[in-house]
Design a protein around this motif. Structure first.
Motif, short mmCIF file in Angstrom:
data_model
loop_
_atom_site.label_atom_id
_atom_site.label_comp_id
_atom_site.label_asym_id
_atom_site.label_seq_id
_atom_site.Cartn_x
_atom_site.Cartn_y
_atom_site.Cartn_z
N ILE A 24 -43.15 12.49 1.14
CA ILE A 24 -43.72 11.44 1.78
C ILE A 24 -44.58 11.75 3.05
CG2 ILE A 24 -41.69 10.93 3.36
CD1 ILE A 24 -44.26 8.54 0.97
N LEU A 25 -44.29 12.68 4.13
CA LEU A 25 -45.38 12.95 4.97
C LEU A 25 -46.56 13.39 4.43
CD1 LEU A 25 -42.95 14.75 7.63
CD2 LEU A 25 -44.13 12.64 7.99
N MET A 26 -46.80 14.02 3.50
CA MET A 26 -48.10 14.51 2.99
C MET A 26 -48.80 13.27 2.61
SD MET A 26 -46.53 17.75 0.69
CE MET A 26 -48.48 17.97 -0.26
N VAL A 27 -48.18 12.26 2.07
CA VAL A 27 -48.97 10.87 1.53
C VAL A 27 -49.51 10.28 2.64
CG1 VAL A 27 -48.52 8.84 0.34
CG2 VAL A 27 -47.64 10.96 -0.79
N MET A 28 -48.36 10.21 3.65
CA MET A 28 -48.83 9.46 4.88
C MET A 28 -50.05 9.98 5.56
SD MET A 28 -45.38 7.52 6.09
CE MET A 28 -44.52 8.83 6.45
N VAL A 29 -49.83 11.31 5.94
CA VAL A 29 -50.97 12.02 6.75
C VAL A 29 -52.28 12.00 5.63
CG1 VAL A 29 -51.62 14.11 7.60
CG2 VAL A 29 -49.36 13.44 8.00
N HIS A 30 -51.93 12.07 4.67
CA HIS A 30 -53.32 11.92 3.66
C HIS A 30 -53.93 10.61 3.77
CE1 HIS A 30 -56.07 12.13 0.12
NE2 HIS A 30 -55.21 10.91 -0.23
N ARG A 31 -53.32 9.60 3.89
CA ARG A 31 -53.56 8.16 4.03
C ARG A 31 -54.21 7.98 5.59
NH1 ARG A 31 -56.14 5.40 0.94
NH2 ARG A 31 -54.84 6.38 -0.62
N PHE A 32 -53.34 8.45 6.51
CA PHE A 32 -53.57 8.10 7.91
C PHE A 32 -54.77 8.85 8.64
CE2 PHE A 32 -48.89 6.26 8.23
CZ PHE A 32 -49.30 5.25 7.38
N TRP A 49 -52.59 14.18 -1.19
CA TRP A 49 -52.32 13.54 -2.43
C TRP A 49 -51.27 14.20 -3.62
CZ3 TRP A 49 -53.56 15.72 -7.01
CH2 TRP A 49 -54.58 16.72 -7.09
N ILE A 50 -51.16 15.67 -3.19
CA ILE A 50 -50.46 16.26 -4.00
C ILE A 50 -48.92 16.02 -3.72
CG2 ILE A 50 -51.83 18.25 -4.54
CD1 ILE A 50 -50.29 19.88 -2.58
N GLY A 51 -48.61 15.23 -2.82
CA GLY A 51 -47.27 14.77 -2.34
C GLY A 51 -46.75 13.87 -3.61
N VAL A 52 -47.71 13.21 -4.12
CA VAL A 52 -47.24 12.26 -5.20
C VAL A 52 -46.74 13.05 -6.43
CG1 VAL A 52 -47.90 10.45 -6.86
CG2 VAL A 52 -48.76 10.38 -4.34
N ASP A 53 -47.45 14.28 -6.73
CA ASP A 53 -47.05 15.08 -7.80
C ASP A 53 -45.82 15.83 -7.46
OD1 ASP A 53 -49.94 16.02 -9.40
OD2 ASP A 53 -50.13 14.79 -7.87
N LEU A 54 -45.63 16.13 -6.32
CA LEU A 54 -44.28 16.72 -5.80
C LEU A 54 -43.18 15.74 -6.09
CD1 LEU A 54 -42.75 18.97 -4.62
CD2 LEU A 54 -43.09 18.34 -2.31
N PHE A 55 -43.22 14.46 -5.66
CA PHE A 55 -42.39 13.36 -6.16
C PHE A 55 -42.20 13.45 -7.77
CE2 PHE A 55 -43.49 10.79 -2.29
CZ PHE A 55 -42.30 10.89 -1.47
N PHE A 56 -43.13 13.55 -8.60
CA PHE A 56 -43.19 13.53 -9.90
C PHE A 56 -42.25 14.47 -10.23
CE2 PHE A 56 -47.32 11.21 -10.86
CZ PHE A 56 -46.75 10.03 -10.79
N VAL A 57 -42.68 15.62 -9.84
CA VAL A 57 -41.47 17.05 -9.97
C VAL A 57 -40.05 16.81 -9.98
CG1 VAL A 57 -41.26 19.44 -10.07
CG2 VAL A 57 -43.56 18.56 -10.24
N ILE A 58 -40.11 16.31 -8.74
CA ILE A 58 -38.60 16.28 -8.21
C ILE A 58 -37.61 15.19 -9.18
CG2 ILE A 58 -37.14 15.49 -6.37
CD1 ILE A 58 -39.22 16.46 -4.21
N SER A 59 -38.60 13.98 -9.27
CA SER A 59 -38.06 12.91 -10.26
C SER A 59 -37.73 13.33 -11.55
CB SER A 59 -39.05 11.64 -10.18
OG SER A 59 -38.53 10.71 -11.12
N GLY A 60 -38.67 14.09 -12.00
CA GLY A 60 -38.33 14.63 -13.41
C GLY A 60 -37.13 15.82 -13.48
N PHE A 61 -37.02 16.71 -12.29
CA PHE A 61 -35.78 17.40 -12.36
C PHE A 61 -34.54 16.50 -12.41
CE2 PHE A 61 -33.01 19.67 -9.68
CZ PHE A 61 -32.78 20.87 -10.47
N LEU A 62 -34.33 15.62 -11.34
CA LEU A 62 -33.33 14.79 -11.07
C LEU A 62 -32.81 14.02 -12.19
CD1 LEU A 62 -33.66 13.94 -7.23
CD2 LEU A 62 -32.30 15.80 -8.30
N ILE A 63 -33.79 13.26 -12.84
CA ILE A 63 -33.61 12.12 -13.79
C ILE A 63 -33.14 12.86 -14.96
CG2 ILE A 63 -34.61 10.54 -15.13
CD1 ILE A 63 -33.93 9.60 -12.45
N ALA A 64 -34.02 13.88 -15.52
CA ALA A 64 -33.34 14.56 -16.79
C ALA A 64 -31.98 15.35 -16.51
CB ALA A 64 -34.37 16.11 -16.92
#
Length: 811
Positions: A24-32, A49-64
C-alpha cells in the motif's frame, strides 16, 4: 503428519501484513510522487503500480489457503462468503455510494464514470477497461477490487469441485492462458492498453500464481525442498529485476502489455514464497515492524481513501502556497492513514466482530499464533524500535528533499511555477534532464483539458493582477459573435438544467461589467463574422489589443479555424496567427481558454481539414499550458452533429441557447454555452489556487535520441530545437542544427503522418526512423508506412541559424 509447508502456510502470518503495508505504501507513493523529471527515486515511484499486483498474489495465496483448509466443513460456502462480505462490503458500498451522491450533479463525473450499476455489482473494471471511459479520479481504484470480487465469487466452487491435482492443472492453465488473452486483446484493441491492465481475464494469472503457491505449500514437503526453493527464488528475483529495468515496465509497450504482467507476477510470488518460508525468522523481522503491519491492517481503507486524501491535502497546500509536491508526500500519507484509521475503528471493526459467527475449527476468527516449531524472536526493546522508526523517517525525509520536479506517473503534477507554461528548456549538445519541465498532456476524448496543480501554477503565473478577474473577452469569428453564444446568460432565458454548481460562476461574471455591460453580452472588438485569427491581429492597435485594453479581462474565450478550413488555408497560415493570438493574450496577463472547432456539414473538404486543425489547436493549448475545451467532441454525437441547416454554424434550441436541460443540450450552441461556463468556472478556480484535476498524463523523456519525448498517438506538442541535442549523424539527412526526438508506439502497421508548423525564423525538417533506418522525411510534413512497434520522429533545425519553436502533430 502435516508437511512443513502445510504448517508454514497456515495460521495468521504477521509478515504478510507487513508485506501488505509495503504494497500500500508503493501504491500511495506511486500516486503522490510528482515525477516532473528523471532519476532513480522517480523511476521507483513510477513502478509503484506493482503494489496492486503484490496485493493480487497475497490475496490469491491467502484465499486459496482458506478454501483448501476449510473444504468439507459444514457451511463452507456460507462461511466464506459471509466473512468476505463483512470484510469488504460495508466500506466499499459506503465509499461508492458516497462518491456518486457527492458528484450526483456533476455531469462530467457521471459521463466519465458511466452507470453506478457497474460499481454496485463489482464490475468496476468494465467502464475503463472495456468501455473506454476515462474513469474519475476517486472511483478509479475500484477496478482491482472488482477483479478480486469476481475471483471470490467463482473460485470457491472450483476448489470445492476438484482435487488438488486438477486444481493445480487449472491454475497453471490460467497462468499460461492469461498472456495469450493479452496478445489477442492487444491485436483486437491496439490503441487501448488499459484493456490488458484492467480486464479480469488479462490479469487472472497474477491471482492464480498466488493460489498455486498455496496449493504447492500444502502438497509437497517444503522442508525437504526449502533450501533449493529459497535459492531458486533468490535466483529468479534478480532476473525479474533485470527484465523490469530493461523494459522499464512500460504498460504501453507490446512486450509489457503481454509479458510484463507475467514478469511482475513471478517476482511477487517469489517474494511471498520467501516471506512465508522464512516467517518468524530474523530475516523477516522488518516485516513484523508494528507501523508497517498497522498499514497492512488498514490497507483496504487506505486503498479506497488515499485519493480523497490526495485531493484534500493538495487543495490545502494550494491555499497555503505550497508548490513543491514532494513536501506534501508525508502529509498525504498521514491524512490517508487517519481516514483509514477512522474507517477501521468506526465502520470496519464492528462488522469484523460478526465474523465470529462464521468461524470453524479450521478457520478460527481470532488471529492464531505461528506454529510452535517456528520460533519468533523476542520483541525488540524500546531503543531498537525507536531507532527503526527514526530510520524510516530519515529515509522518507531524504526522499522528500530530492528532486522537487518529479512527477506522478499518472500525471498529478506540481513543480516550478512555470512547469505547465514554458517551452522546453536547455541548449547545447545535450539535454540536462533535471531542467526539462513537465508537459501535461491533453489527451483526446475529454471535454476539458486537465487542470492539475502544475497547470494551476502556470495559469497563476500568466494571470496579471492588473486585469479584472470577473471579466473575460470573446475572441473569434461568427460562431463566437453570434447572439446565441453567451449573450443569453445576461437577460435571456436561462435554465441551468439542475447544474446549480454553475450558479456562482454565472453570478460572478454577470457582475463583471465591462464598458457598461457584462462580458456575456458584450460585443467584442475581437469577435467578428467572417474573420480569421490573422484578422484579430491586423491593425494598429489590433482588434485583440483594443479589446484587452478596453475591458482589462483576466480571461479570454478564443476560437478560430472555421473560416480558415472553409477557405483552404494551409496549416501554417492557420496555426501561425492563432499561436500569435494566444501568445498575445499571455503577454498581456490574460489567460486564454481555447476551443476546438466544430465539424463542417457544408463542405466535405473543409470537414476533412478539421481534425488536423483541432490537433494543432490542442498542441498550442498543451504547449502553453492553457485550458482547452473540446467543442468538436461534444458535437459529433448530436443530431446533425450539432450543426444548423447552413452546415457551418451550430444549431440552437427553440427555447434559447442558454437552456441547458437534456432537451436543450441536443443543440450545438447550447452545448458550447455549457462547456464554456464550465471552463470559466474551472479556470477561475485554478487562478485562485484550486486544481480541477489531481492528475493527468504527462510527456515522458527528455527529447534526446537516447531518451526521446513519449506520449500516446495522436501525439501533439510544442517543441524548441534550441533545447535539442546536436545532430548525431543518423541515416535520415545530413548534419544540421539541433534536433528534438520523439518516440511513439504504433500498435499495428499503418501510415504515419507528421506535420510541423515553423515559428517566425524557425525552419525545421522532419525525419521518421524505424529501428534506426530512415523511412520518411520532409519539411512541413512527412509520412511513411511503418510496422507495429516504436517509431522515432526527429524534428531537426535545418541550420544552426534556424533554431526555435515549432508545433508538431504525429498521427
Amino acid at each position: 503428519m502435516a508437511n512443513r509447508g502445510d504448517v508454514l502456510a497456515k495460521g495468521f502470518i504477521r509478515e504478510l501484513d507487513g508485506l501488505r503495508g509495503i504494497a500500500i505504501l508503493m501504491v500511495m507513493v506511486h500516486r503522490f510522487w510528482p515525477r516532473t523529471g528523471v532519476g532513480v527515486a522517480a523511476d521507483v515511484a513510477g513502478a509503484g503500480w506493482i503494489g496492486v499486483d503484490l496485493f493480487f498474489v497475497i490475496s490469491g495465496f491467502l484465499i486459496a489457503g482458506i478454501l483448501l483448509d476449510t473444504r468439507g466443513d459444514t457451511g463452507y460456502f456460507r462461511n466464506f462468503y459471509a466473512r468476505r462480505a463483512l470484510r469488504i462490503l460495508p466500506l466499499y458500498y459506503l465509499f461508492v455510494i458516497g462518491v456518486f451522491v457527492a458528484f450526483a450533479h456533476n455531469a462530467e463525473f457521471l459521463a466519465r464514470a458511466g452507470s453506478p450499476f457497474w460499481y454496485l455489482v463489482h464490475l468496476g473494471n468494465v467502464p475503463e477497461g472495456l468501455l473506454g471511459l476515462n474513469t474519475p479520479y476517486w472511483i478509479a481504484p475500484v477496478w482491482s477490487l472488482a477483479i478480486e470480487e469476481q475471483f471470490y465469487l467463482t473460485f470457491p466452487w472450483l476448489v470445492n469441485g476438484v482435487d488438488r491435482r486438477r486444481l493445480t492443472i487449472v491454475l497453471v492453465s490460467m497462468i499460461v492462458i492469461a498472456p495469450v488473452i493479452r496478445i489477442i486483446t492487444m491485436f483486437e484493441f491496439p490503441d487501448q492498453e488499459r484493456v490488458q491492465y484492467l480486464f479480469t481475464l488479462c490479469r487472472i494469472d497474477t491471482i492464480a500464481i498466488g493460489c498455486l503457491l498455496a496449493v504447492v505449500m500444502r502438497s509437497v514437503d517444503v522442508e525437504r525442498w526449502r533450501h533449493r526453493a529459497t535459492l531458486g527464488a533468490l535466483a529468479v528475483l534478480p532476473t525479474v529485476v533485470v527484465i523490469a529495468i530493461a523494459s522499464r515496465l512500460d504498460r504501453t509497450s507490446p512486450f509489457d502489455r503481454v509479458f510484463g504482467y507475467s514478469v511482475v507476477a513471478v517476482g511477487c510470488v517469489c517474494v511471498v514464497g520467501l516471506v512465508v518460508m522464512s516467517r518468524g525468522s530474523r530475516a523477516t523481522a522488518p516485516l513484523r515492524f508494528k507501523p508497517l503491519t498497522y498499514l497492512g491492517k488498514l490497507c483496504f481503507g487506505l486503498y479506497l481513501l488515499h485519493r480523497p486524501a490526495d485531493t484534500i491535502v493538495t487543495a490545502i497546500g494550494a491555499r497555503l502556497g505550497i508548490r513543491h509536491d514532494l513536501w506534501l508526500l508525508l502529509p498525504k500519507i498521514a491524512v490517508a492513514t487517519a481516514l483509514a484509521t477512522i474507517s477501521w475503528r468506526i465502520l470496519e471493526q464492528p462488522f469484523l466482530r460478526l465474523k465470529d459467527r462464521f468461524a470453524t475449527a479450521r478457520h478460527p476468527s481470532a488471529e492464531v499464533a505461528p506454529p510452535p516449531t517456528v520460533a519468533l524472536p523476542t520483541r525488540p526493546g524500546f531503543v531498537t524500535r525507536a531507532l527503526r522508526m527514526i530510520g524510516i523517517l530519515l529515509v522518507l525525509l531524504v526522499s522528500s528533499c530530492g528532486d522537487d520536479s518529479a512527477r506522478n506517473p499518472d500525471g498529478g503534477v506540481v513543480g516550478d511555477a512555470d512547469a505547465g507554461l514554458d517551452p522546453d528548456i536547455g541548449s547545447g549538445s545535450d539535454i540536462d534532464a533535471s531542467v526539462v519541465p513537465v508537459r501535461v498532456l491533453y489527451p483526446e476524448g475529454m471535454r476539458h483539458s486537465p487542470i492539475t496543480p502544475a497547470i494551476v501554477a502556470g495559469l497563476q503565473s500568466i494571470a496579471s493582477s492588473g486585469q479584472r478577474a470577473n471579466v473575460f473577452a470573446k475572441v473569434g469569428d461568427s460562431i463566437t459573435v453570434a447572439p446565441e453564444f453567451l449573450f443569453c446568460f445576461d437577460g435571456g432565458t436561462v435554465d441551468l438544467g439542475g447544474r446549480t454548481d454553475l450558479s456562482p460562476t454565472l453570478a460572478y461574471f454577470r457582475a463583471g461589467n465591462a464598458a457598461g455591460t457584462s462580458p456575456f453580452a458584450r460585443d467584442s472588438y475581437a469577435a467578428r463574422s467572417g474573420t480569421t485569427a490573422q484578422d484579430a491581429l491586423a491593425g494598429n492597435p489590433s482588434a485583440l489589443e483594443r479589446e484587452i485594453t478596453t475591458i482589462a479581462p483576466q480571461l479570454a474565450v478564443v476560437m478560430f479555424g472555421t473560416n480558415e478550413a472553409r477557405f483552404s488555408y494551409s496549416l501554417e497560415q492557420f496555426a501561425g496567427p492563432l499561436w500569435d493570438v494566444i501568445d498575445g493574450c499571455i503577454a498581456r496577463g490574460v489567460v486564454p481558454i481555447m476551443s476546438t472547432i466544430p465539424p463542417s456539414n457544408a463542405s466535405s473538404s473543409a470537414d476533412a481539414r478539421v481534425p488536423l486543425y483541432n490537433r494543432v489547436i490542442r498542441a498550442i493549448a498543451q504547449g502553453r499550458g492553457v485550458p482547452l475545451v473540446d467543442f468538436h467532441r461534444e458535437l459529433v454525437s448530436l443530431p446533425s452533429r450539432g450543426i444548423s441547416s447552413d452546415g457551418i454554424h451550430p444549431s440552437v434550441s427553440p427555447s434559447g441557447g442558454c437552456v441547458l436541460t437534456a432537451a436543450g443540450l441536443r443543440y450545438g450552441y447550447n452545448v458550447r454555452n455549457l462547456i464554456t461556463l464550465e471552463a470559466l468556472a474551472r479556470t477561475h478556480a485554478a487562478i485562485a489556487g484550486t486544481p480541477a484535476d489531481s492528475d493527468a498524463p504527462v510527456r515522458g523523456g527528455t527529447g534526446s535520441e537516447a531518451d526521446p519525448f513519449t506520449g500516446p498517438l495522436p501525439f501533439v506538442d510544442i517543441g524548441d530545437t534550441t533545447a535539442g541535442v546536436a545532430h548525431v549523424g543518423h541515416s535520415c539527412g545530413s548534419a544540421s542544427g539541433h534536433e528534438v526526438a520523439y518516440r511513439v508506439m504504433v500498435p499495428s502497421a499503418r501510415s504515419l503522418s507528421v506535420y510541423v508548423v515553423d515559428r517566425a525564423t524557425t525552419n525545421v525538417d522532419i525525419r521518421i526512423l524505424v529501428n534506426g533506418a530512415c523511412v520518411g522525411s520532409g519539411d512541413a510534413s512527412a509520412s511513411a508506412s511503418v510496422p507495429a512497434g516504436n517509431v522515432d520522429v526527429l524534428v531537426d533545425a535545418r541550420t544552426p541559424n534556424s533554431e526555435g519553436e515549432y508545433v508538431v502533430v504525429i498521427q
